[in-house]
Design a protein around this motif. Structure first.
Motif, PDB file in Angstrom:
ATOM      1  N   LYS A 102      16.392  34.673  -0.955  1.00  0.00           N
ATOM      2  CA  LYS A 102      15.879  35.960  -1.425  1.00  0.00           C
ATOM      3  C   LYS A 102      17.015  36.889  -1.848  1.00  0.00           C
ATOM      4  CE  LYS A 102      11.434  35.976   0.794  1.00  0.00           C
ATOM      5  NZ  LYS A 102      10.490  36.722   1.623  1.00  0.00           N
ATOM      6  N   VAL A 107       4.442  29.616   7.205  1.00  0.00           N
ATOM      7  CA  VAL A 107       5.287  29.907   6.043  1.00  0.00           C
ATOM      8  C   VAL A 107       4.800  31.128   5.264  1.00  0.00           C
ATOM      9  CG1 VAL A 107       6.073  27.531   5.797  1.00  0.00           C
ATOM     10  CG2 VAL A 107       4.155  28.326   4.422  1.00  0.00           C
ATOM     11  N   MET A 124       9.910  26.306  12.375  1.00  0.00           N
ATOM     12  CA  MET A 124       9.916  27.193  11.235  1.00  0.00           C
ATOM     13  C   MET A 124      11.008  28.251  11.347  1.00  0.00           C
ATOM     14  SD  MET A 124       7.781  25.890   9.218  1.00  0.00           S
ATOM     15  CE  MET A 124       8.125  27.097   8.004  1.00  0.00           C
ATOM     16  N   TRP A 125      11.436  28.563  12.578  1.00  0.00           N
ATOM     17  CA  TRP A 125      12.477  29.579  12.733  1.00  0.00           C
ATOM     18  C   TRP A 125      13.765  29.158  12.041  1.00  0.00           C
ATOM     19  CZ3 TRP A 125      16.835  27.808  14.997  1.00  0.00           C
ATOM     20  CH2 TRP A 125      16.721  26.672  15.791  1.00  0.00           C
ATOM     21  N   GLU A 153       4.524  34.040   6.187  1.00  0.00           N
ATOM     22  CA  GLU A 153       5.339  35.214   6.514  1.00  0.00           C
ATOM     23  C   GLU A 153       6.646  35.256   5.718  1.00  0.00           C
ATOM     24  OE1 GLU A 153       8.006  34.405  10.393  1.00  0.00           O
ATOM     25  OE2 GLU A 153       5.873  33.995  10.709  1.00  0.00           O
ATOM     26  N   TYR A 154       7.055  34.157   5.138  1.00  0.00           N
ATOM     27  CA  TYR A 154       8.306  34.109   4.379  1.00  0.00           C
ATOM     28  C   TYR A 154       8.145  34.558   2.926  1.00  0.00           C
ATOM     29  CZ  TYR A 154      10.420  31.639   8.275  1.00  0.00           C
ATOM     30  OH  TYR A 154      10.917  31.299   9.509  1.00  0.00           O
ATOM     31  N   CYS A 204      14.097  27.997   9.178  1.00  0.00           N
ATOM     32  CA  CYS A 204      14.007  28.358   7.756  1.00  0.00           C
ATOM     33  C   CYS A 204      14.405  29.798   7.494  1.00  0.00           C
ATOM     34  CB  CYS A 204      12.577  28.153   7.254  1.00  0.00           C
ATOM     35  SG  CYS A 204      12.036  26.463   7.270  1.00  0.00           S
ATOM     36  N   GLN A 205      14.387  30.619   8.518  1.00  0.00           N
ATOM     37  CA  GLN A 205      14.586  32.052   8.337  1.00  0.00           C
ATOM     38  C   GLN A 205      15.903  32.373   7.622  1.00  0.00           C
ATOM     39  OE1 GLN A 205      14.213  34.243  11.955  1.00  0.00           O
ATOM     40  NE2 GLN A 205      13.992  36.180  10.900  1.00  0.00           N
ATOM     41  N   SER A 206      17.001  31.783   8.043  1.00  0.00           N
ATOM     42  CA  SER A 206      18.302  32.050   7.433  1.00  0.00           C
ATOM     43  C   SER A 206      18.341  31.577   5.979  1.00  0.00           C
ATOM     44  CB  SER A 206      19.404  31.366   8.245  1.00  0.00           C
ATOM     45  OG  SER A 206      20.642  31.543   7.619  1.00  0.00           O
ATOM     46  N   VAL A 264      15.792  31.093   3.886  1.00  0.00           N
ATOM     47  CA  VAL A 264      14.908  31.935   3.070  1.00  0.00           C
ATOM     48  C   VAL A 264      15.584  33.275   2.790  1.00  0.00           C
ATOM     49  CG1 VAL A 264      12.720  33.207   3.029  1.00  0.00           C
ATOM     50  CG2 VAL A 264      12.770  30.819   3.782  1.00  0.00           C
ATOM     51  N   SER A 265      16.241  33.832   3.773  1.00  0.00           N
ATOM     52  CA  SER A 265      16.957  35.090   3.589  1.00  0.00           C
ATOM     53  C   SER A 265      18.042  34.952   2.522  1.00  0.00           C
ATOM     54  CB  SER A 265      17.578  35.534   4.916  1.00  0.00           C
ATOM     55  OG  SER A 265      18.338  36.698   4.736  1.00  0.00           O
TER      56      SER A 265
END
Length: 98
Positions: free
Chosen positions: A12, A45, A1-2, A47-48, A4-6, A8-9
């Motif tokens: 957003k 997810v 899942m890490w 947290e996203y 996805c962080q970039s 998702v950022s």
């Protein structure tokens, strides 16, 4: 899942300057039957702060077989469980999930 962080950022940030466009959501896919992976992904997810589509796309051999033949599960077995999962996901996307 890490991983996805970039992404998702970036989504957003784009949504801020384009009045919420593009819309985005997560879909649990390649889940193995009988494991808790789908449940764990659902928790991760959250947290996203993006919606999570209802339902799960399970890891099925029909997806690989259809792809290697140049088709989709909808072509290969239109009434099969894999096709039902794909249709369910598509319906949510078409009808809007936000």
């Amino acid at each position: 899942m890490w991983a996805c962080q970039s992404l998702v950022s970036q989504i957003k940030q784009r949504q801020i300057i384009t009045d919420g466009i593009p819309t985005a959501a997560f879909q649990v896919s390649r889940a193995k039957k009988g494991t808790s992976l789908a449940k764990e992904v659902r928790a991760a997810v959250s947290e996203y702060e993006l919606p999570l589509l209802d339902g799960t796309i399970h890891d099925r051999t029909i997806f690989a077989k259809a792809l290697s033949d140049g088709f989709t599960s909808l072509d290969t077995d239109p009434n099969g469980v894999a096709s039902l999962e794909i249709r369910h996901m598509a319906k949510q996307i078409i009808e809007g999930f936000t």
